[in-house]
Scaffold this motif. Structure first.
Motif, PDB file in Angstrom:
ATOM      1  N   LEU A   1       8.328 -21.942 -38.070  1.00 45.04           N
ATOM      2  CA  LEU A   1       8.307 -20.478 -38.194  1.00 45.04           C
ATOM      3  C   LEU A   1       7.418 -20.050 -39.364  1.00 45.04           C
ATOM      4  N   TRP A   2       7.501 -20.773 -40.479  1.00 49.30           N
ATOM      5  CA  TRP A   2       6.666 -20.435 -41.634  1.00 49.30           C
ATOM      6  C   TRP A   2       5.189 -20.613 -41.305  1.00 49.30           C
ATOM      7  N   MET A   3       4.868 -21.628 -40.507  1.00 45.11           N
ATOM      8  CA  MET A   3       3.486 -21.856 -40.113  1.00 45.11           C
ATOM      9  C   MET A   3       2.962 -20.691 -39.272  1.00 45.11           C
ATOM     10  N   ILE A   4       3.780 -20.214 -38.320  1.00 41.31           N
ATOM     11  CA  ILE A   4       3.358 -19.102 -37.462  1.00 41.31           C
ATOM     12  C   ILE A   4       3.211 -17.819 -38.275  1.00 41.31           C
ATOM     13  N   ILE A   5       4.175 -17.567 -39.174  1.00 43.69           N
ATOM     14  CA  ILE A   5       4.091 -16.360 -40.003  1.00 43.69           C
ATOM     15  C   ILE A   5       2.861 -16.412 -40.907  1.00 43.69           C
ATOM     16  N   SER A   6       2.593 -17.558 -41.485  1.00 39.35           N
ATOM     17  CA  SER A   6       1.441 -17.689 -42.394  1.00 39.35           C
ATOM     18  C   SER A   6       0.128 -17.525 -41.649  1.00 39.35           C
ATOM     19  N   ALA A   7       0.094 -17.889 -40.371  1.00 44.77           N
ATOM     20  CA  ALA A   7      -1.144 -17.739 -39.593  1.00 44.77           C
ATOM     21  C   ALA A   7      -1.523 -16.284 -39.399  1.00 44.77           C
ATOM     22  N   THR A   8      -0.575 -15.363 -39.612  1.00 45.68           N
ATOM     23  CA  THR A   8      -0.862 -13.929 -39.443  1.00 45.68           C
ATOM     24  C   THR A   8      -1.157 -13.227 -40.767  1.00 45.68           C
TER      25      THR A   8
ATOM     26  N   MET B   1       6.756 -12.311 -44.091  1.00 41.39           N
ATOM     27  CA  MET B   1       6.769 -11.336 -43.006  1.00 41.39           C
ATOM     28  C   MET B   1       5.455 -11.427 -42.240  1.00 41.39           C
ATOM     29  N   LEU B   2       5.509 -11.074 -40.963  1.00 43.37           N
ATOM     30  CA  LEU B   2       4.313 -11.111 -40.140  1.00 43.37           C
ATOM     31  C   LEU B   2       3.262 -10.153 -40.675  1.00 43.37           C
ATOM     32  N   GLY B   3       2.024 -10.610 -40.713  1.00 38.26           N
ATOM     33  CA  GLY B   3       0.926  -9.783 -41.188  1.00 38.26           C
ATOM     34  C   GLY B   3       0.020  -9.325 -40.056  1.00 38.26           C
ATOM     35  N   ASN B   4      -1.120  -8.787 -40.404  1.00 38.02           N
ATOM     36  CA  ASN B   4      -2.074  -8.259 -39.418  1.00 38.02           C
ATOM     37  C   ASN B   4      -3.432  -8.954 -39.503  1.00 38.02           C
ATOM     38  N   GLN B   5      -3.437 -10.198 -40.031  1.00 40.70           N
ATOM     39  CA  GLN B   5      -4.693 -10.915 -40.222  1.00 40.70           C
ATOM     40  C   GLN B   5      -4.890 -12.056 -39.208  1.00 40.70           C
TER      41      GLN B   5
ATOM     42  N   THR C   1     -11.879 -23.383 -52.705  1.00 43.76           N
ATOM     43  CA  THR C   1     -10.948 -22.263 -52.495  1.00 43.76           C
ATOM     44  C   THR C   1     -10.568 -22.241 -51.016  1.00 43.76           C
ATOM     45  N   PRO C   2      -9.578 -22.990 -50.602  1.00 43.32           N
ATOM     46  CA  PRO C   2      -9.226 -23.068 -49.187  1.00 43.32           C
ATOM     47  C   PRO C   2      -8.659 -21.752 -48.666  1.00 43.32           C
ATOM     48  N   ASP C   3      -9.012 -21.437 -47.437  1.00 44.70           N
ATOM     49  CA  ASP C   3      -8.475 -20.266 -46.757  1.00 44.70           C
ATOM     50  C   ASP C   3      -7.215 -20.700 -46.013  1.00 44.70           C
ATOM     51  N   PHE C   4      -6.055 -20.455 -46.589  1.00 44.41           N
ATOM     52  CA  PHE C   4      -4.803 -20.950 -46.027  1.00 44.41           C
ATOM     53  C   PHE C   4      -4.459 -20.270 -44.703  1.00 44.41           C
ATOM     54  N   GLY C   5      -4.861 -19.028 -44.532  1.00 47.91           N
ATOM     55  CA  GLY C   5      -4.621 -18.364 -43.249  1.00 47.91           C
ATOM     56  C   GLY C   5      -5.365 -19.046 -42.122  1.00 47.91           C
ATOM     57  N   MET C   6      -6.639 -19.367 -42.361  1.00 45.61           N
ATOM     58  CA  MET C   6      -7.433 -20.082 -41.361  1.00 45.61           C
ATOM     59  C   MET C   6      -6.866 -21.479 -41.113  1.00 45.61           C
ATOM     60  N   ILE C   7      -6.411 -22.147 -42.170  1.00 37.68           N
ATOM     61  CA  ILE C   7      -5.841 -23.484 -42.022  1.00 37.68           C
ATOM     62  C   ILE C   7      -4.573 -23.441 -41.187  1.00 37.68           C
ATOM     63  N   MET C   8      -3.741 -22.423 -41.394  1.00 38.46           N
ATOM     64  CA  MET C   8      -2.514 -22.318 -40.613  1.00 38.46           C
ATOM     65  C   MET C   8      -2.801 -22.063 -39.145  1.00 38.46           C
ATOM     66  N   VAL C   9      -3.829 -21.284 -38.853  1.00 41.24           N
ATOM     67  CA  VAL C   9      -4.216 -21.085 -37.454  1.00 41.24           C
ATOM     68  C   VAL C   9      -4.668 -22.401 -36.840  1.00 41.24           C
ATOM     69  N   ALA C  10      -5.417 -23.192 -37.600  1.00 40.46           N
ATOM     70  CA  ALA C  10      -5.856 -24.499 -37.110  1.00 40.46           C
ATOM     71  C   ALA C  10      -4.665 -25.426 -36.880  1.00 40.46           C
ATOM     72  N   ILE C  11      -3.670 -25.377 -37.764  1.00 40.20           N
ATOM     73  CA  ILE C  11      -2.483 -26.222 -37.592  1.00 40.20           C
ATOM     74  C   ILE C  11      -1.693 -25.802 -36.366  1.00 40.20           C
ATOM     75  N   VAL C  12      -1.574 -24.495 -36.138  1.00 39.96           N
ATOM     76  CA  VAL C  12      -0.901 -24.023 -34.915  1.00 39.96           C
ATOM     77  C   VAL C  12      -1.647 -24.510 -33.676  1.00 39.96           C
ATOM     78  N   THR C  13      -2.977 -24.450 -33.726  1.00 37.34           N
ATOM     79  CA  THR C  13      -3.784 -24.940 -32.599  1.00 37.34           C
ATOM     80  C   THR C  13      -3.563 -26.426 -32.370  1.00 37.34           C
TER      81      THR C  13
END
Length: 322
Positions: free
Chosen positions: A23-30, A42-46, A229-241
Motif C-alpha cells: 500500500l505504501w508503494m502504491i501511495i508513494s507512486a502518486t 495520502m494519495l497525491g496527484n503526481q 538525487t533520486p526521484d522516488f516517485g518515479m522509482i515507486m512507479v517502476a517498482i509497481v510496474t
C-alpha cells in the motif's frame, strides 16, 4: 470466545503488516519525491507525471522486454527439466538415485556468492557473457524444484502409468499425456516459484549483463536509485510496474499453487479436484479401472473395457492414447 477474538486480532495485525509495504508503494507512486521523503501517507496527484518521467528518461521498456524474454524462456525450460528429473528419480529404479538426490540437496547449501567467479570465467570462456543465455542456462538446474517434483510424484498413482505401458504407450507420451495433466497443480506451483525467482533475480544478471540494451528491470530500478538525487516517485512507479507481473501470475494460479504445495500431504495418491485414486470395480461391461475424473483424463487397462466414473458411477467410453 476470547481465544477466538485474540486469534482474529492477531491475523488482522499480521495481514496489515504484510500488505502495508504494498500500500505504501502504491501511495508513494502518486506523490512527488519531496512528499515521499517527508512521510506523506495520502494519495497525491503526481502519478501521471511520474509515469511520464519514467518512460521518457529511462529505458524501462527495454528492461521490461528483456525481463519478460528471459523469465518466460527460463521458466518453461526450468520447470520442464525439473519435472523430468523429479519424475525420473521417483518412477525409475536405481541403486544410486537416493545418493544423487542427496548430492543435489547438498548443493543448495553452497552460497550463491561463491559461484560467481567460477561461473563468470566459465561463461566468459564460452563467449556467452552479455547474452540472455548467460542468465537462462544457470537457472535451468534447480535442486529445489527437482526435489519438489520428486516429493509430489510420490503421491502420483503409479497404476495409471502401468496401465498406459500395458496399452503400449511410450515413456515420453506417458510423461506428457498422463503425468503432466494429472500433476498440473504441481506444475502451477513450480511455475509461480520459478517465475518470481527469475523475474526478481539481481546478483547474477548484474554480473553477466554488461550493456544497457541487455539490462533487466531490477537492474534498471537499481540504477535509478544510485543517482545523486533520486526521484522516488518515479522509482515507486517502476517498482509497481515490476511487481505487477508476479502478482498477476500468483493471483491467476493461486488455487493451483495451493493444491500443488499441499499435494504431498494428501492420502492415497494424487487426486486433483474431486477425483479418487485408481481402483478396480466390477460392472456389467467387465472390469474397469476407475481413474481421475473422466472430465480430466480417461485411460483403461484394455481398450474394450469401460470406465466407471469416480464420482457418479456412470459407465463411459474411455479415450485411449497411443
Amino acid at each position: 470466545m476470547i481465544k477466538k477474538t485474540a486469534k482474529y486480532v492477531f491475523l488482522c495485525i499480521a495481514s496489515f503488516l504484510s500488505i502495508f509495504p504494498f500500500l505504501w508503494m502504491i501511495i508513494s507512486a502518486t506523490n512527488a519525491s519531496v512528499d515521499i521523503t517527508s512521510g506523506r501517507m495520502m494519495l497525491g496527484n503526481q502519478l501521471f507525471t511520474n509515469i511520464h518521467t519514467l518512460f521518457t528518461t529511462t529505458n524501462i521498456v527495454t528492461g521490461i522486454k528483456n525481463s519478460m524474454i528471459i523469465t518466460v524462456i527460463a521458466t518453461v525450460l526450468t520447470v520442464l527439466v525439473a519435472a523430468m528429473a523429479g519424475y525420473g528419480f521417483e518412477i525409475y529404479k536405481s541403486r544410486i538415485k537416493d545418493k544423487v538426490m542427496a548430492l543435489l540437496l547438498m548443493s543448495m547449501m553452497v552460497p550463491m556468492a561463491t559461484l560467481l567467479i567460477p561461473r563468470y570465467r566459465m561463461f566468459a570462456k564460452w563467449g556467452l557473457l552479455n547474452t540472455f543465455l548467460s542468465v537462462i542456462l544457470p537457472s535451468m538446474a534447480t535442486a529445489f524444484l527437482i526435489f519438489f517434483f520428486r516429493q509430489n510424484t510420490k503421491s502420483f498413482s503409479k497404476e495409471i502409468l502401468q496401465a498406459a505401458r500395458v496399452d503400449g504407450l511410450g515413456e515420453m507420451k506417458s510423461f506428457f499425456l498422463i503425468y503432466c495433466p494429472v500433476m498440473r497443480s504441481t506444475f502451477a506451483a513450480a511455475t509461480i516459484i520459478t517465475f518470481m525467482n527469475i523475474w526478481n533475480s539481481y546478483l547474477w544478471p548484474l554480473v553477466a549483463l554488461q550493456t544497457d540494451d541487455k539490462m533487466t528491470l531490477p537492474l534498471i530500478i537499481s540504477a535509478m536509485n544510485s543517482a545523486y538525487t533520486p526521484d522516488f516517485g518515479m522509482i515507486m512507479v517502476a517498482i509497481v510496474t515490476a511487481t505487477f507481473p508476479t502478482a498477476a501470475i500468483f493471483f491467476i494460479m493461486q488455487k493451483s499453487f495451493v493444491e500443488g504445495m499441499l499435494a504431498p500431504l494428501s492420502d492415497g495418491g494424487y487426486a486433483p479436484h474431486h477425483c479418487v485414486r485408481p481402483r478396480l470395480r466390477a460392472d456389467r461391461g467387465g472390469t474397469a479401472m476407475v481413474i481421475p475424473c473422466p472430465s480430466c483424463f480417461l485411460l483403461t487397462i484394455r481398450k474394450s473395457e469401460p470406465v466407471v466414473h469416480a464420482k457418479y458411477g456412470r459407465v463411459r467410453q474411455a479415450r485411449t492414447f497411443l
